[in-house]
Design an enzyme around this catalytic site. Sequence first.
Site, PDB file in Angstrom:
ATOM      1  N   SER A 152      -5.972   8.703  -9.324  1.00  0.00           N
ATOM      2  CA  SER A 152      -5.297   7.772 -10.221  1.00  0.00           C
ATOM      3  C   SER A 152      -3.882   8.280 -10.432  1.00  0.00           C
ATOM      4  O   SER A 152      -3.589   9.466 -10.208  1.00  0.00           O
ATOM      5  CB  SER A 152      -6.031   7.706 -11.565  1.00  0.00           C
ATOM      6  OG  SER A 152      -5.262   7.059 -12.566  1.00  0.00           O
ATOM      7  N   TYR A 165     -10.945  11.094 -18.438  1.00  0.00           N
ATOM      8  CA  TYR A 165     -10.539  10.342 -17.247  1.00  0.00           C
ATOM      9  C   TYR A 165      -9.475  11.120 -16.477  1.00  0.00           C
ATOM     10  O   TYR A 165      -9.590  11.310 -15.261  1.00  0.00           O
ATOM     11  CB  TYR A 165     -10.005   8.973 -17.666  1.00  0.00           C
ATOM     12  CG  TYR A 165      -9.564   8.105 -16.513  1.00  0.00           C
ATOM     13  CD1 TYR A 165     -10.490   7.360 -15.789  1.00  0.00           C
ATOM     14  CD2 TYR A 165      -8.223   8.019 -16.153  1.00  0.00           C
ATOM     15  CE1 TYR A 165     -10.084   6.557 -14.730  1.00  0.00           C
ATOM     16  CE2 TYR A 165      -7.807   7.217 -15.097  1.00  0.00           C
ATOM     17  CZ  TYR A 165      -8.742   6.493 -14.388  1.00  0.00           C
ATOM     18  OH  TYR A 165      -8.343   5.705 -13.339  1.00  0.00           O
TER      19      TYR A 165
END
Length: 290
Positions: A152, A165
């Site tokens: 990400s 995350y």
Amino acid sequence: MPRHRTPDAARTLFYDQTVVVTGAGSGMGRSLAQQLASSGAALALCDIDPGGLEETAALCRSRARRVATTIVDVADRHAVASFADDVVATMGVPLAVFNNAGQTAVIDVASEPHDVGRRVFDVNFGGVLNGTKAFLPHLRRSDRGHIVNTSSAFGLVASPMQSSYSASKFAVRGFTEALQHELAISGSGVHAHLVYPGAVNTAVARDAVFPDTQVQRWVTKAFDDILPASSPEGAARAILSGVAQDRRRIVVGLDGRLIDLTWRLTGGAYERLGGLVLKPLLSRIIGRGQ
């Protein structure tokens, strides 16, 4: 451009090849499956959501050479290993494995329940770890193929309110970079790719764990209306094009490229720059439970 058009180079690469996509029941996984179907690939799709997975399969069957579906929790290494063995036995060694499944929680460190953070990490990093280790031996024996692991933009810079995350996506980055070094040193014909998406208009934000409904509304609105988010279809095209061009790093979206540039230019200073922007927005949320 047709909604699910596959890049020409990717169409050539994946035609008549077996391809694995995890997290195929929605979002980027579904768009990857649809575009790979358009290339004439044979698809081995998995997800934890039976309804979403079947919907994806139905969208792909008329175009793909073959579509097989399996309900798999990617955090379960034994389930992933069994899935890999079944794919190889019934469809042959895949040309590419897209370790795409993911989830998030938008909540500050002090307030995040331990089991929520653990689950986010187990799906995001555990899914990549399990998928890579289950399929890599098969790919190495055939001395060809692609492992495509989704990190990400928050695997480049850490995001407040998404500590688990960000940690999981940093772990994906470190794991895959180490794999890339090993493959290069050994002269393997297998290639590993790191995908860094920025914001993508998928259900991941709406399905996240939030501290309260006010934060949920704010984050969902940001993803839907404010951030320069990519469409799942556009993200999938960028990923497939990157794999076809054999790029080790595939940065997706305008915001992803801006974050990548910021990280390259500022190093650790991005924390101070980000703090100036985010403090007015998040100060009322972070620490409210302390």
